[in-house]
Design an enzyme around this catalytic site. Structure first.
Site, PDB file in Angstrom:
ATOM      1  N   GLU A  87       6.028   5.403  -1.327  1.00 40.92           N
ATOM      2  CA  GLU A  87       6.187   5.317   0.115  1.00 40.92           C
ATOM      3  C   GLU A  87       6.679   3.940   0.557  1.00 40.92           C
ATOM      4  O   GLU A  87       6.435   2.932  -0.104  1.00 40.92           O
ATOM      5  CB  GLU A  87       4.860   5.632   0.816  1.00 40.92           C
ATOM      6  CG  GLU A  87       4.448   7.072   0.552  1.00 40.92           C
ATOM      7  CD  GLU A  87       3.326   7.572   1.440  1.00 40.92           C
ATOM      8  OE1 GLU A  87       3.031   8.763   1.349  1.00 40.92           O
ATOM      9  OE2 GLU A  87       2.759   6.791   2.220  1.00 40.92           O
ATOM     10  N   CYS A 100       7.422  -2.661   4.565  1.00 41.60           N
ATOM     11  CA  CYS A 100       6.373  -2.747   3.560  1.00 41.60           C
ATOM     12  C   CYS A 100       6.822  -1.888   2.373  1.00 41.60           C
ATOM     13  O   CYS A 100       7.001  -0.678   2.520  1.00 41.60           O
ATOM     14  CB  CYS A 100       5.064  -2.231   4.165  1.00 41.60           C
ATOM     15  SG  CYS A 100       3.681  -2.219   3.008  1.00 41.60           S
ATOM     16  N   CYS A 107      -0.996   2.849  -9.160  1.00 46.93           N
ATOM     17  CA  CYS A 107      -1.497   1.495  -9.387  1.00 46.93           C
ATOM     18  C   CYS A 107      -2.641   1.569 -10.381  1.00 46.93           C
ATOM     19  O   CYS A 107      -3.443   2.489 -10.356  1.00 46.93           O
ATOM     20  CB  CYS A 107      -1.995   0.901  -8.070  1.00 46.93           C
ATOM     21  SG  CYS A 107      -2.521  -0.829  -8.207  1.00 46.93           S
ATOM     22  N   CYS A 111      -8.887  -0.291  -7.309  1.00 43.24           N
ATOM     23  CA  CYS A 111      -9.759  -0.643  -6.187  1.00 43.24           C
ATOM     24  C   CYS A 111     -10.209   0.672  -5.546  1.00 43.24           C
ATOM     25  O   CYS A 111      -9.370   1.482  -5.120  1.00 43.24           O
ATOM     26  CB  CYS A 111      -9.011  -1.501  -5.163  1.00 43.24           C
ATOM     27  SG  CYS A 111      -8.328  -3.012  -5.878  1.00 43.24           S
ATOM     28  N   CYS A 114      -8.957   2.125  -2.046  1.00 47.23           N
ATOM     29  CA  CYS A 114      -7.507   2.247  -1.809  1.00 47.23           C
ATOM     30  C   CYS A 114      -7.000   3.590  -2.337  1.00 47.23           C
ATOM     31  O   CYS A 114      -7.260   3.954  -3.485  1.00 47.23           O
ATOM     32  CB  CYS A 114      -6.788   1.098  -2.507  1.00 47.23           C
ATOM     33  SG  CYS A 114      -4.998   1.243  -2.522  1.00 47.23           S
ATOM     34  N   GLY A 157       1.103  -0.101  -5.393  1.00 48.49           N
ATOM     35  CA  GLY A 157       1.261  -0.831  -6.652  1.00 48.49           C
ATOM     36  C   GLY A 157       0.875  -2.295  -6.564  1.00 48.49           C
ATOM     37  O   GLY A 157       0.643  -2.844  -5.486  1.00 48.49           O
ATOM     38  N   GLU A 158       0.808  -2.916  -7.721  1.00 47.67           N
ATOM     39  CA  GLU A 158       0.472  -4.340  -7.816  1.00 47.67           C
ATOM     40  C   GLU A 158       1.742  -5.078  -8.246  1.00 47.67           C
ATOM     41  O   GLU A 158       2.171  -4.990  -9.402  1.00 47.67           O
ATOM     42  CB  GLU A 158      -0.664  -4.524  -8.841  1.00 47.67           C
ATOM     43  CG  GLU A 158      -0.927  -5.954  -9.267  1.00 47.67           C
ATOM     44  CD  GLU A 158      -1.067  -6.952  -8.105  1.00 47.67           C
ATOM     45  OE1 GLU A 158      -1.756  -6.658  -7.119  1.00 47.67           O
ATOM     46  OE2 GLU A 158      -0.450  -8.027  -8.206  1.00 47.67           O
ATOM     47  N   SER A 187       1.906  -9.594  -1.877  1.00 47.24           N
ATOM     48  CA  SER A 187       0.456  -9.412  -1.799  1.00 47.24           C
ATOM     49  C   SER A 187      -0.079  -8.991  -3.157  1.00 47.24           C
ATOM     50  O   SER A 187       0.403  -8.037  -3.759  1.00 47.24           O
ATOM     51  CB  SER A 187       0.143  -8.338  -0.746  1.00 47.24           C
ATOM     52  OG  SER A 187      -1.242  -8.100  -0.686  1.00 47.24           O
ATOM     53  N   SER A 210      -5.518 -10.315  -1.817  1.00 47.04           N
ATOM     54  CA  SER A 210      -6.484  -9.330  -1.322  1.00 47.04           C
ATOM     55  C   SER A 210      -7.862  -9.716  -1.804  1.00 47.04           C
ATOM     56  O   SER A 210      -8.268  -9.357  -2.902  1.00 47.04           O
ATOM     57  CB  SER A 210      -6.093  -7.938  -1.826  1.00 47.04           C
ATOM     58  OG  SER A 210      -4.818  -7.620  -1.336  1.00 47.04           O
ATOM     59  N   LEU A 211      -8.559 -10.469  -0.975  1.00 50.98           N
ATOM     60  CA  LEU A 211      -9.826 -11.052  -1.411  1.00 50.98           C
ATOM     61  C   LEU A 211     -10.984 -10.058  -1.255  1.00 50.98           C
ATOM     62  O   LEU A 211     -11.638  -9.698  -2.224  1.00 50.98           O
ATOM     63  CB  LEU A 211     -10.081 -12.334  -0.606  1.00 50.98           C
ATOM     64  CG  LEU A 211     -11.011 -13.346  -1.245  1.00 50.98           C
ATOM     65  CD1 LEU A 211     -10.452 -13.861  -2.567  1.00 50.98           C
ATOM     66  CD2 LEU A 211     -11.252 -14.526  -0.301  1.00 50.98           C
ATOM     67  N   HIS A 212     -11.242  -9.647  -0.036  1.00 48.21           N
ATOM     68  CA  HIS A 212     -12.248  -8.615   0.310  1.00 48.21           C
ATOM     69  C   HIS A 212     -13.691  -8.987   0.005  1.00 48.21           C
ATOM     70  O   HIS A 212     -14.614  -8.354   0.529  1.00 48.21           O
ATOM     71  CB  HIS A 212     -11.932  -7.263  -0.337  1.00 48.21           C
ATOM     72  CG  HIS A 212     -10.561  -6.757  -0.069  1.00 48.21           C
ATOM     73  ND1 HIS A 212     -10.005  -6.752   1.197  1.00 48.21           N
ATOM     74  CD2 HIS A 212      -9.593  -6.250  -0.892  1.00 48.21           C
ATOM     75  CE1 HIS A 212      -8.776  -6.261   1.128  1.00 48.21           C
ATOM     76  NE2 HIS A 212      -8.496  -5.958  -0.114  1.00 48.21           N
ATOM     77  N   ASN A 286      -9.443   1.348   6.363  1.00 50.79           N
ATOM     78  CA  ASN A 286      -8.992   2.701   6.714  1.00 50.79           C
ATOM     79  C   ASN A 286      -9.667   3.689   5.779  1.00 50.79           C
ATOM     80  O   ASN A 286      -9.779   3.438   4.584  1.00 50.79           O
ATOM     81  CB  ASN A 286      -7.476   2.805   6.553  1.00 50.79           C
ATOM     82  CG  ASN A 286      -6.754   2.022   7.622  1.00 50.79           C
ATOM     83  OD1 ASN A 286      -6.995   2.207   8.805  1.00 50.79           O
ATOM     84  ND2 ASN A 286      -5.891   1.110   7.199  1.00 50.79           N
ATOM     85  N   CYS A 329      -2.544   0.710   5.977  1.00 49.65           N
ATOM     86  CA  CYS A 329      -2.873   0.058   4.711  1.00 49.65           C
ATOM     87  C   CYS A 329      -3.840   0.889   3.895  1.00 49.65           C
ATOM     88  O   CYS A 329      -4.862   1.349   4.401  1.00 49.65           O
ATOM     89  CB  CYS A 329      -3.531  -1.286   4.977  1.00 49.65           C
ATOM     90  SG  CYS A 329      -2.439  -2.461   5.725  1.00 49.65           S
TER      91      CYS A 329
HETATM   92  N1  SAH Z   1      -1.794  -4.502  -4.963  1.00 47.26           N
HETATM   93  C1  SAH Z   1      -1.494  -5.415  -3.916  1.00 47.26           C
HETATM   94  C2  SAH Z   1      -0.621  -4.862  -2.802  1.00 47.26           C
HETATM   95  C3  SAH Z   1      -0.909  -3.445  -2.329  1.00 47.26           C
HETATM   96  S1  SAH Z   1      -2.296  -3.146  -1.322  1.00 47.26           S
HETATM   97  C4  SAH Z   1      -2.760  -5.995  -3.351  1.00 47.26           C
HETATM   98  O1  SAH Z   1      -3.826  -5.601  -3.772  1.00 47.26           O
HETATM   99  O2  SAH Z   1      -2.683  -6.891  -2.535  1.00 47.26           O
HETATM  100  C5  SAH Z   1      -1.976  -3.867   0.238  1.00 47.26           C
HETATM  101  C6  SAH Z   1      -3.235  -4.255   0.991  1.00 47.26           C
HETATM  102  O3  SAH Z   1      -3.932  -3.101   1.530  1.00 47.26           O
HETATM  103  C7  SAH Z   1      -4.249  -4.956   0.122  1.00 47.26           C
HETATM  104  O4  SAH Z   1      -4.793  -6.042   0.804  1.00 47.26           O
HETATM  105  C8  SAH Z   1      -5.290  -3.875  -0.096  1.00 47.26           C
HETATM  106  O5  SAH Z   1      -6.516  -4.382  -0.499  1.00 47.26           O
HETATM  107  C9  SAH Z   1      -5.309  -3.242   1.256  1.00 47.26           C
HETATM  108  N2  SAH Z   1      -5.980  -1.944   1.295  1.00 47.26           N
HETATM  109  C10 SAH Z   1      -6.051  -1.026   0.317  1.00 47.26           C
HETATM  110  N3  SAH Z   1      -6.761   0.034   0.721  1.00 47.26           N
HETATM  111  C11 SAH Z   1      -7.132  -0.202   1.991  1.00 47.26           C
HETATM  112  C12 SAH Z   1      -7.870   0.544   2.958  1.00 47.26           C
HETATM  113  N4  SAH Z   1      -8.346   1.750   2.678  1.00 47.26           N
HETATM  114  N5  SAH Z   1      -8.054  -0.010   4.178  1.00 47.26           N
HETATM  115  C13 SAH Z   1      -7.534  -1.226   4.478  1.00 47.26           C
HETATM  116  N6  SAH Z   1      -6.820  -1.970   3.612  1.00 47.26           N
HETATM  117  C14 SAH Z   1      -6.631  -1.470   2.377  1.00 47.26           C
END
Ligand code: SAH
Length: 359
Positions: A87, A100, A107, A111, A114, A157-158, A187, A210-212, A286, A329
């Site tokens: 996508e 984007c 991927c 995570c 995601c 993807g990463e 990212s 993407s710290l979280h 999300n 996202c």
């Molecule tokens: N693999 C890369 C880029 C793709 S994800 C990365 O991890 O950064 C793009 C962003 O969306 C990342 O910050 C990811 O953590 C975030 N993301 C993934 N799932 C999500 C969700 N359900 N809600 C909000 N952000 C999300």
């Protein structure tokens, strides 16, 4: 699997060795500056373009194109030559238009929150498949009277797990499509060797991590690759990138209700962000089909942001774009998994222009 946007300038020159020298220039100009379909580049003789278009077809076939109700977000689900699906999302803002793009089909980073991670890994995208997403979105932006100014490598993807092809695509966006390096953002989930390699590249692009979570115990759960590259190593790699490029570093933080939105989470995040002078992008998680938790409520998001700001950290709450078309996202491909049709569908919006089959 070579497609129309795979060859670099030298490769086109080789392919056109039998032709007058200016043909490669005409072709390059047509594809990247005029954003013209190869078959329609009128400066090239008809026979030549037909032959080249047959040898090097485009890589992306539209499965669905969806436009948000306000017309400002367009999402494509594309089928690749081997049937893999990816996508791309185009977002218009008053002052910019951002694409984007995906760098892998699926991927491997797993995570849990995601949607792409839930589906597992299929394969790396080629340079051409990455670049073509930008070209197709740029054509679309032009029909909307807009110009693509920014690219975020934040789709499926990463990117650092597909390093060489992603970097070649970045160079094409910069050199051929003319996008400024300060408008390109990669990212990453936090692949430390990749961040260090990126820091040593001559082209300085923005880095988003993407710290979280800002402690290893929680991050090990949310972002499993943290077990291999724990926070201390990640922070050191970010420092290295900043020293090398002095580009803006940002942290992505998906706020998950009761999981990483507590006051102590904000305090730990603030410590790391202040140390690195990083900008924080907050986004309420999300919902995705395979994860039980939900995003933090709006009051919690506001509170969390205030806590950061009180500690001297600049934080933005990212507007959730395209939720009505599952373009938000982490949701990419979520809807396609539960039974989509194979026809082109469009959610009606002010910029919808009817269904144009494209390939
Ligand atoms: N693999 C890369 C880029 C793709 S994800 C990365 O991890 O950064 C793009 C962003 O969306 C990342 O910050 C990811 O953590 C975030 N993301 C993934 N799932 C999500 C969700 N359900 N809600 C909000 N952000 C999300």
């Amino acid at each position: 699997m070579t497609s129309q946007f795979d060859p670099d300038r030298d490769e086109w020159t080789r392919r056109l060795a039998e032709e007058p020298a200016y043909r490669a220039e005409q072709l390059w100009q047509g594809l990247y500056l005029d954003l013209t379909d190869l078959a329609d580049i009128s400066t090239l003789p008809r026979g030549l373009r037909d032959r080249l278009a047959a040898e090097l077809p485009v890589a992306l076939a539209v499965v669905t194109e969806s436009v948000s109700a306000d017309g400002e977000t367009v999402k494509w689900l594309w089928a690749l030559e081997d049937g893999a699906e990816i996508e791309t999302v185009l977002m218009h803002y008053p002052e910019r238009s951002t694409v984007c793009v995906s760098t892998q089909a699926g991927c491997a980073m797993a995570c849990g929150f995601c949607a792409t991670g839930q589906g597992g890994f299929e394969r790396n995208l080629t340079t051409g498949e990455i670049v073509e997403q930008v070209v197709r979105a740029a054509r679309r932006a032009r029909t909307d009277g807009r110009r693509v100014s920014n690219v975020v490598l934040m789709g499926m993807g990463e990117p650092l797990a597909n390093y060489d092809r992603t970097l070649e695509a970045v160079h094409r966006m910069h050199g051929a499509l003319g996008l400024s390096a300060r408008h390109l953002t990669l990212s990453t989930v936090g692949l430390v060797p990749g961040i260090r390699r990126l820091a040593d590249e001559p082209l300085p692009i923005n880095l988003a991590v993407s710290l979280h979570a800002a402690d290893d115990a929680l991050r090990d759960q949310l972002v499993p690759i943290n077990r291999r590259y724990p926070l201390a190593d990640l922070v050191a790699a970010c420092e290295h990138h900043q020293r090398a490029h002095s580009r803006r570093l940002s942290f992505e933080w998906a706020l998950i209700d009761g999981v990483n939105d507590r006051d102590e989470d904000a305090a730990r995040l603030a410590e790391i962000a202040r140390h690195l002078r990083a900008h924080v992008n907050l986004i309420p998680l999300n919902r995705t089909p395979g994860w039980p938790t939900t995003g933090s409520p709006p009051e919690r998001v506001t509170h969390f942001r205030r806590l950061l700001e009180r500690r001297g950290v600049v934080a933005t709450v990212r507007a959730n774009r395209g939720t009505d078309i599952d373009a938000a996202c982490g949701q990419l491909r979520a809807a396609s998994r539960d039974g989509r049709s194979s026809t082109v569908t469009m959610v009606e919006g002010p910029t919808a222009r009817g269904n144009r089959p494209e390939r």
